[in-house]
Design an enzyme around this catalytic site. Structure first.
Site, mmCIF file in Angstrom:
data_model
loop_
_atom_site.group_PDB
_atom_site.id
_atom_site.type_symbol
_atom_site.label_atom_id
_atom_site.label_comp_id
_atom_site.label_asym_id
_atom_site.label_seq_id
_atom_site.Cartn_x
_atom_site.Cartn_y
_atom_site.Cartn_z
ATOM 1 N N HIS A 59 -22.470 24.481 -11.252
ATOM 2 C CA HIS A 59 -21.610 23.221 -11.170
ATOM 3 C C HIS A 59 -22.670 22.512 -10.255
ATOM 4 C CE1 HIS A 59 -17.399 24.256 -12.742
ATOM 5 N NE2 HIS A 59 -17.512 25.375 -11.623
ATOM 6 N N ASP A 88 -21.470 24.648 -16.017
ATOM 7 C CA ASP A 88 -19.735 24.642 -16.387
ATOM 8 C C ASP A 88 -19.328 23.207 -16.098
ATOM 9 O OD1 ASP A 88 -17.292 25.321 -16.119
ATOM 10 O OD2 ASP A 88 -17.195 26.553 -14.474
ATOM 11 N N ARG A 89 -19.586 22.360 -17.139
ATOM 12 C CA ARG A 89 -19.317 21.023 -16.975
ATOM 13 C C ARG A 89 -17.887 20.442 -17.451
ATOM 14 N NH1 ARG A 89 -17.837 16.853 -17.220
ATOM 15 N NH2 ARG A 89 -18.607 14.622 -17.341
ATOM 16 N N LYS A 90 -17.448 21.545 -18.104
ATOM 17 C CA LYS A 90 -16.000 21.123 -18.768
ATOM 18 C C LYS A 90 -15.715 19.861 -19.256
ATOM 19 C CE LYS A 90 -13.664 24.775 -15.981
ATOM 20 N NZ LYS A 90 -14.670 25.327 -15.033
ATOM 21 N N PHE A 91 -16.526 19.544 -20.518
ATOM 22 C CA PHE A 91 -16.346 18.193 -20.835
ATOM 23 C C PHE A 91 -15.015 18.102 -21.376
ATOM 24 C CE2 PHE A 91 -20.935 18.956 -21.313
ATOM 25 C CZ PHE A 91 -21.296 17.931 -20.776
ATOM 26 N N GLY A 95 -15.832 12.089 -28.361
ATOM 27 C CA GLY A 95 -17.165 12.527 -28.756
ATOM 28 C C GLY A 95 -18.187 11.739 -28.516
ATOM 29 N N ASN A 96 -17.949 10.596 -28.559
ATOM 30 C CA ASN A 96 -19.207 9.351 -28.135
ATOM 31 C C ASN A 96 -19.652 9.509 -26.674
ATOM 32 O OD1 ASN A 96 -20.923 7.249 -28.724
ATOM 33 N ND2 ASN A 96 -19.672 5.981 -27.243
ATOM 34 N N THR A 97 -18.277 9.687 -25.774
ATOM 35 C CA THR A 97 -18.519 9.687 -24.430
ATOM 36 C C THR A 97 -19.161 11.025 -23.716
ATOM 37 O OG1 THR A 97 -16.818 8.130 -24.119
ATOM 38 C CG2 THR A 97 -17.550 9.619 -22.215
HETATM 39 O O1 6AU Z 1 -14.880 33.704 -8.892
HETATM 40 P P1 6AU Z 1 -14.505 32.293 -8.311
HETATM 41 O O2 6AU Z 1 -13.049 32.228 -8.114
HETATM 42 O O3 6AU Z 1 -15.149 31.991 -6.872
HETATM 43 O O4 6AU Z 1 -14.935 31.171 -9.381
HETATM 44 C C1 6AU Z 1 -14.623 31.140 -10.464
HETATM 45 C C2 6AU Z 1 -15.504 30.105 -11.213
HETATM 46 C C3 6AU Z 1 -15.407 28.541 -10.809
HETATM 47 C C4 6AU Z 1 -14.571 28.065 -11.884
HETATM 48 O O5 6AU Z 1 -14.791 26.616 -12.105
HETATM 49 C C5 6AU Z 1 -14.415 28.808 -13.047
HETATM 50 O O6 6AU Z 1 -14.937 30.051 -12.705
HETATM 51 N N1 6AU Z 1 -13.456 28.817 -14.003
HETATM 52 C C6 6AU Z 1 -13.527 28.413 -15.476
HETATM 53 C C7 6AU Z 1 -14.690 28.386 -16.219
HETATM 54 C C8 6AU Z 1 -15.916 29.159 -16.081
HETATM 55 O O7 6AU Z 1 -14.800 27.431 -16.932
HETATM 56 C C9 6AU Z 1 -12.415 28.180 -16.030
HETATM 57 C C10 6AU Z 1 -11.222 28.972 -15.573
HETATM 58 O O8 6AU Z 1 -10.314 28.912 -16.189
HETATM 59 N N2 6AU Z 1 -10.952 29.374 -14.239
HETATM 60 C C11 6AU Z 1 -12.348 29.275 -13.418
HETATM 61 O O9 6AU Z 1 -12.262 29.924 -12.441
HETATM 62 O O10 6AU Z 1 -16.655 27.935 -10.833
#
Ligand code: 6AU
Length: 255
Positions: A59, A88-91, A95-97
């Site tokens: 992150h 793990d940017r979770k956009f 689309g443009n942004t």
């Molecule tokens: O094992 P943890 O709980 O310390 O960390 C879990 C990691 C964190 C969350 O941002 C990520 O997994 N995550 C995600 C991802 C990877 O997209 C989705 C989700 O549903 N749950 C989750 O925990 O960095």
């Protein structure tokens, strides 16, 4: 049941091929979620645990002293230890942004992250925007089909439509963040967060399952482990234990 390297032969996306191939070569389906806030910690743990993992998940926006050299050093570790970098940017925008957020700003994510991920709440335009920046660089995208957290809205038709969007963009979408295997298509790689050796919860809605449950029983491919490893007294020993648990669970499924 196909092995990871057999599945690699079905893919066209270079990052999917690289990940599936390196998991079998390295015998690791462990992704380390390194949610630490300083450059020094990130590099130290990534260097120590690099030999155990197939993916280092970052992150990048929580690192207080981010600089270009951090990226340079992470890339060196990725080559040295043979793991991929997943930002793990979770956009989650139009689309443009997201295309701008992926390519520009301080982080230039598309320049260094082999893999990134996106929510599908905006509809398929988010995939098209990211693809315009990422495909030519050989990058891969994961869609959040489900989440690990209590009360998640990512379920039912939302999840189903996410699978449909992935299939329509299978040159760029390489798989899912999900609690279980959802689609009977071996091209797609399933990654599951919320994993610990002991099931449980944290105090902010995270829910944990064991490697056996998510890989052997629920058919996922990769365990994403964060605090279970980097909060342990001895993270190296703990990472080896998670690696073995994840890999044994995979072998139990494919054999
Ligand atoms: O094992 P943890 O709980 O310390 O960390 C879990 C990691 C964190 C969350 O941002 C990520 O997994 N995550 C995600 C991802 C990877 O997209 C989705 C989700 O549903 N749950 C989750 O925990 O960095």
């Amino acid at each position: 049941m196909k092995t990871f390297s057999e599945r690699a032969t079905l893919c066209t996306n270079p990052t999917a091929i690289q990940l599936l191939t390196l998991m079998d070569e390295k015998k690791s389906n462990l992704a380390l979620s390194l949610d630490v806030t300083t450059k020094a910690e990130l590099l130290k743990i990534a260097g120590d645990l690099g030999p155990e993992i197939c993916i280092l998940k970052t992150h990048i926006d929580i690192v207080e002293d981010f600089d270009e050299d951090l990226i340079h050093q992470l890339q060196q570790l990725s080559t040295q230890h043979q793991f991929l970098i997943f930002e793990d940017r979770k956009f989650a925008d139009i689309g443009n942004t997201v295309k701008l957020q992926y390519e520009k700003g301080i982080y230039h994510i598309s320049d260094w992250a082999h893999i990134t991920n996106a929510h599908t709440v905006p509809g398929p335009g988010i995939i098209e925007g990211l693809k315009q920046a990422g495909l030519e660089k050989g990058r891969g995208l994961l869609l959040l089909a489900e989440m690990s957290s209590k009360g998640t809205l990512a379920k039912g038709t939302y999840t189903q439509e996410t699978l449909d969007m992935a299939q329509a963009h299978d040159d760029f979408v390489i798989g899912f963040i999900t609690t279980k295997k959802l689609l009977d298509d071996p091209k797609f790689i399933n990654l599951t967060p919320g994993v610990k050796l002991k099931a449980g919860t944290d105090d902010l809605g995270q829910q944990y399952n064991t490697p056996e449950k998510v890989i052997t029983e629920q058919g996922s491919d990769v365990i994403i482990v964060g605090r279970g490893i980097y909060h342990a007294k001895d993270p190296i020993t703990e990472a080896k234990a998670y690696r073995k648990a994840g890999w044994d669970a995979y072998l139990a499924r494919v054999q």
